[in-house]
Scaffold this active site. Structure first.
Site, PDB file in Angstrom:
ATOM      1  N   GLU A 280     -41.706  -5.294-105.844  1.00 50.10           N
ATOM      2  CA  GLU A 280     -40.294  -5.506-105.532  1.00 50.10           C
ATOM      3  C   GLU A 280     -39.709  -4.315-104.771  1.00 50.10           C
ATOM      4  O   GLU A 280     -38.902  -4.488-103.853  1.00 50.10           O
ATOM      5  CB  GLU A 280     -39.506  -5.757-106.819  1.00 50.10           C
ATOM      6  CG  GLU A 280     -39.923  -7.009-107.578  1.00 50.10           C
ATOM      7  CD  GLU A 280     -39.765  -8.274-106.751  1.00 50.10           C
ATOM      8  OE1 GLU A 280     -38.835  -8.335-105.933  1.00 50.10           O
ATOM      9  OE2 GLU A 280     -40.585  -9.194-106.923  1.00 50.10           O
ATOM     10  N   ASP A 361     -47.145  -6.647-101.281  1.00 52.05           N
ATOM     11  CA  ASP A 361     -48.365  -6.485-102.072  1.00 52.05           C
ATOM     12  C   ASP A 361     -49.125  -5.233-101.648  1.00 52.05           C
ATOM     13  O   ASP A 361     -49.615  -4.464-102.484  1.00 52.05           O
ATOM     14  CB  ASP A 361     -49.275  -7.703-101.901  1.00 52.05           C
ATOM     15  CG  ASP A 361     -48.865  -8.877-102.770  1.00 52.05           C
ATOM     16  OD1 ASP A 361     -47.947  -8.716-103.595  1.00 52.05           O
ATOM     17  OD2 ASP A 361     -49.451  -9.972-102.620  1.00 52.05           O
TER      18      ASP A 361
END
Length: 415
Positions: A280, A361
């Site tokens: 995040e 990611d």
């Protein structure tokens, strides 16, 4: 009564429904095929029991989705064809003096709220039958009804004044009203983003600070080394309503805070939660948030420009039985018909979102020094949420804002 544009509108709605049904049918066929003959990558990620429940859950949601989509399309076509909307507008517009904006605001709000109310039985069925069947529902009927009532009050408190202001701008700001309208809506959206964690979210959920301990220390240290500081790290009582889990940021600037679902904390180990938060943070550090805000602003501007052009056209509102040039009906028609048009742009937005997910990611892997914590977290979340690991490629291209677990693991191993 002139309804020359009704066949075109019905065609757009039917075409979208056909596409939605077609994609859903392709996906169901793929799920059934893969549940019998799963690819090797999936066999390595899911046990047999989870794979079968995931397939059942996906198929059940898809069948319900077909019904709700058909209902919504039929309702919209019937509403446009019945002549009810022009009659309702004639009655409501007579309440105020000529040129007053508030009758139009009332008209818009109650029509849109009425359409939303028509979906409540489907939402209840999904929550209390489908989600209950697969062990996800944790809400009660009283809490569910209270949530909908609160949402209605909130929509009225924010929506009615905003609709009044927009319609007033049409009359008072001249031909460039749409520029002011886009700026106003954008400002309201930013304001809600700031106020949401302090004033709106606590109305629905209980937020508590993450208590001191290993998890809090890990997350604070992660923020320090990635250059991310949040005003608070809170735990939200998501388990009151669902067993699904999530983590997100809310607010921005010094108002920004990290929100972790209590279900997420139950499901993941501290290192895995740290990896999820690193993902995040990647969205923030890589500039995804301002990019999305900029896209939203551009979309608003383009949408209001198109609305202004349609509202100036005497044949637009009149083509559905309204008086020529009526502003509030033009707003309503635009809102009702935007979905069948923008649906075809959805795959572009989904592809952009998936690109951002891959980037986040990679950021998380670098922040953690290894891919394993994020991989373990993604596997657990996929199993707990009964995610479909084998969607049809066209279906995932059209709808998936996140890559599948198999795709994410391959990308993490490759980069």
């Amino acid at each position: 009564m002139n309804r020359a544009l009704l066949p075109a509108a019905a065609g757009l709605i039917a075409l979208r429904l056909a596409a939605v049904w077609g994609l859903a049918a392709l996906n169901r066929r793929e799920v059934r095929r893969r549940r019998a003959h799963p690819p090797a990558a999936v066999l390595a990620l899911q046990d047999e029991a989870t794979r079968q429940r995931s397939a059942d859950y996906t198929l059940a949601k898809s069948r319900l989705g077909d019904l709700t989509e058909a209902f919504d399309a039929a309702l919209l076509i019937a509403l446009l064809a019945s002549g009810l909307l022009p009659r309702l507008w004639a009655a409501v517009s007579a309440w105020g003096r000529p040129g007053a904006a508030w009758p139009g605001a009332v008209f818009l709000f109650f029509v849109l709220a009425g359409l939303a109310a028509c979906d409540l039985p489907w939402e209840a069925w999904e929550q209390f039958r489908l989600e209950e069947r697969f062990g996800f529902n944790r809400t009660t009927a009283a809490l569910w009804c209270a949530d909908r009532l609160k949402a209605l009050v909130l929509a009225a408190a924010l929506g009615l004044p905003l609709l009044w202001a927009l319609l007033a701008l049409v009359r008072r700001a001249g031909s460039g009203w749409w520029l002011w309208a886009a700026a106003l809506v954008f400002a309201v959206q930013l304001g809600v983003l700031i106020l949401y964690p302090r004033l709106i979210l606590p109305w629905f959920n209980r937020l508590t600070p993450l208590p001191p301990g290993d998890l809090r220390s890990r997350l604070l240290a992660l923020g320090e080394r990635t250059g991310f500081r949040a005003g608070a790290i809170d735990v939200i009582d998501g388990s009151r309503r669902s067993a699904h889990s999530n983590a997100y940021f809310t607010g921005f600037g010094r108002f920004r805070r990290v929100v972790l679902f209590d279900t997420l904390i139950e499901q993941l180990a501290p290192a895995e939660l740290e990896a999820v938060l690193a993902h995040e943070i990647g969205h923030y550090r890589l500039g995804h948030i301002p990019q999305r805000i900029a896209l939203a602003a551009a979309t608003l501007l383009g949408g209001f420009a198109l609305l202004a052009w349609l509202a100036r056209s005497p044949g637009f509102a009149a083509g559905f039985g309204f008086p020529p040039g009526a502003e509030a009906p033009a707003f309503l028609l635009f809102a009702l018909l935007a979905g069948p048009v923008t649906f075809w742009l959805g795959p572009l937005g989904a592809a952009w979102s998936r690109h951002h997910e891959y980037q986040a990611d990679r950021f998380a892997r670098q922040a953690m020094g290894a891919a394993e914590p994020l991989v373990r977290a993604l596997r657990k979340l996929s199993a707990k949420n009964l995610s479909n690991l084998t969607p049809h490629p066209l279906y995932s291209a059209a709808y998936y804002s996140h890559p599948t677990l198999v795709e994410r693991e391959r990308a993490l191993a490759r980069n």
